[in-house]
Design an enzyme around this catalytic site. Sequence first.
Site, PDB file in Angstrom:
ATOM      1  N   PHE A  24       0.850  -1.190   0.000  1.00 12.41           N
ATOM      2  CA  PHE A  24       0.000   0.000   0.000  1.00 12.41           C
ATOM      3  C   PHE A  24       0.888   1.243   0.000  1.00 12.41           C
ATOM      4  CE2 PHE A  24      -4.348  -1.526   0.921  1.00 12.41           C
ATOM      5  CZ  PHE A  24      -4.071  -2.871   1.140  1.00 12.41           C
ATOM      6  N   CYS A  30      -6.158  15.127   0.309  1.00 13.21           N
ATOM      7  CA  CYS A  30      -7.379  14.778  -0.414  1.00 13.21           C
ATOM      8  C   CYS A  30      -8.022  16.064  -0.902  1.00 13.21           C
ATOM      9  CB  CYS A  30      -8.344  14.005   0.481  1.00 13.21           C
ATOM     10  SG  CYS A  30      -9.742  13.327  -0.443  1.00 13.21           S
ATOM     11  N   CYS A  34     -14.750  14.695   3.564  1.00 12.01           N
ATOM     12  CA  CYS A  34     -15.962  13.978   3.977  1.00 12.01           C
ATOM     13  C   CYS A  34     -16.048  13.924   5.501  1.00 12.01           C
ATOM     14  CB  CYS A  34     -15.954  12.568   3.414  1.00 12.01           C
ATOM     15  SG  CYS A  34     -15.662  12.525   1.640  1.00 12.01           S
ATOM     16  N   CYS A  37     -14.796  10.729   7.238  1.00  8.07           N
ATOM     17  CA  CYS A  37     -13.455  10.238   6.882  1.00  8.07           C
ATOM     18  C   CYS A  37     -12.647   9.903   8.145  1.00  8.07           C
ATOM     19  CB  CYS A  37     -12.715  11.283   6.065  1.00  8.07           C
ATOM     20  SG  CYS A  37     -11.122  10.654   5.480  1.00  8.07           S
ATOM     21  N   ASP A  38     -12.144   8.678   8.193  1.00  5.53           N
ATOM     22  CA  ASP A  38     -11.317   8.292   9.345  1.00  5.53           C
ATOM     23  C   ASP A  38      -9.902   7.924   8.904  1.00  5.53           C
ATOM     24  OD1 ASP A  38     -11.745   5.931   8.042  1.00  5.53           O
ATOM     25  OD2 ASP A  38     -12.543   4.837   9.760  1.00  5.53           O
ATOM     26  N   THR A  39      -9.527   8.360   7.715  1.00  5.72           N
ATOM     27  CA  THR A  39      -8.204   8.024   7.197  1.00  5.72           C
ATOM     28  C   THR A  39      -7.216   9.140   7.520  1.00  5.72           C
ATOM     29  OG1 THR A  39      -9.260   6.888   5.353  1.00  5.72           O
ATOM     30  CG2 THR A  39      -6.917   7.381   5.109  1.00  5.72           C
ATOM     31  N   GLU A  96      -7.161   3.444  -5.696  1.00  2.00           N
ATOM     32  CA  GLU A  96      -8.406   3.669  -4.945  1.00  2.00           C
ATOM     33  C   GLU A  96      -8.680   5.168  -4.955  1.00  2.00           C
ATOM     34  OE1 GLU A  96      -8.175  -0.160  -1.945  1.00  2.00           O
ATOM     35  OE2 GLU A  96      -7.739   1.802  -1.096  1.00  2.00           O
ATOM     36  N   HIS A 186     -10.114  -6.427   6.978  1.00  2.00           N
ATOM     37  CA  HIS A 186      -8.856  -6.235   7.713  1.00  2.00           C
ATOM     38  C   HIS A 186      -9.113  -5.710   9.122  1.00  2.00           C
ATOM     39  CE1 HIS A 186      -9.910  -2.663   5.481  1.00  2.00           C
ATOM     40  NE2 HIS A 186      -9.171  -1.926   6.283  1.00  2.00           N
TER      41      HIS A 186
HETATM   42  S1  SF4 Z   1     -13.410   9.707   2.736  1.00  2.00           S
HETATM   43 FE1  SF4 Z   1     -11.542  10.840   3.250  1.00  2.00          FE
HETATM   44  S2  SF4 Z   1     -10.021  10.125   1.765  1.00  2.00           S
HETATM   45 FE2  SF4 Z   1     -12.053   9.552   0.961  1.00  2.00          FE
HETATM   46  S3  SF4 Z   1     -12.682  11.248  -0.377  1.00  2.00           S
HETATM   47 FE3  SF4 Z   1     -13.507  11.681   1.660  1.00  2.00          FE
HETATM   48  S4  SF4 Z   1     -11.960  12.986   2.681  1.00  2.00           S
HETATM   49 FE4  SF4 Z   1     -10.977  11.991   0.906  1.00  2.00          FE
END
Ligand code: SF4
Length: 192
Positions: A24, A30, A34, A37-39, A96, A186
């Site tokens: 990965f 980004c 969102c 969003c938890d990334t 992705e 995962h």
């Molecule tokens: S979920 Fe997070 S990574 Fe995905 S598009 Fe929305 S802000 Fe970007």
Amino acid sequence: MLGLAESFYSIQGEGTWTGTPAVFVRLAGCNLNCRFCDTDFSLRAFASVESVVARVSELGGSCPTVILTGGEPLAQRESSALIDALRADGRRVHVESNGSVAVDLPPDVWLTVSPKERLDPRMAARANEVKLIVDGRVPSEWLEAFAGRDVPTFLQPEGNKPANVALAIDAAKASPGRLRLGLQTHKFIGVR
Ligand code: SF4
């Protein structure tokens, strides 16, 4: 230079390629914001295309699959150069994307599109699989963009929450030829 958040060797936990070992590469940043969003895609390093290709070898050895994720990997100007360099190095590249940034991708690149606030129709037409996040509702407004495309369409319950799982299952049962439940496997086994 590419902005990098992290890179690691693991298995794909979602979608068509679930269970497949992959390196990965999470590109930083980004273009969307969102609320669910938890990334963590914060910038941790800048790296040249060549150094990312070398890092992939270091992490994954001969592992054929590299997953470019984010954030939004295609929002970075050098993402196409990275894809080409990885392919030239013999890797199978998966991307992705949220599908809002139109980029010409070589035909052998696997594209997962997970639409959020907006979607470029060219990326909808190019998607190999679709991932819709179910968060209190099924975002069925995106389905029209993929109509007529015979691509797997996953309904992914946000946070694996039971209420979202139930919504996704109900929607899949109502459109059994079109929709399926997609789980972040995962997370069940504590793998990132
Ligand atoms: S979920 Fe997070 S990574 Fe995905 S598009 Fe929305 S802000 Fe970007």
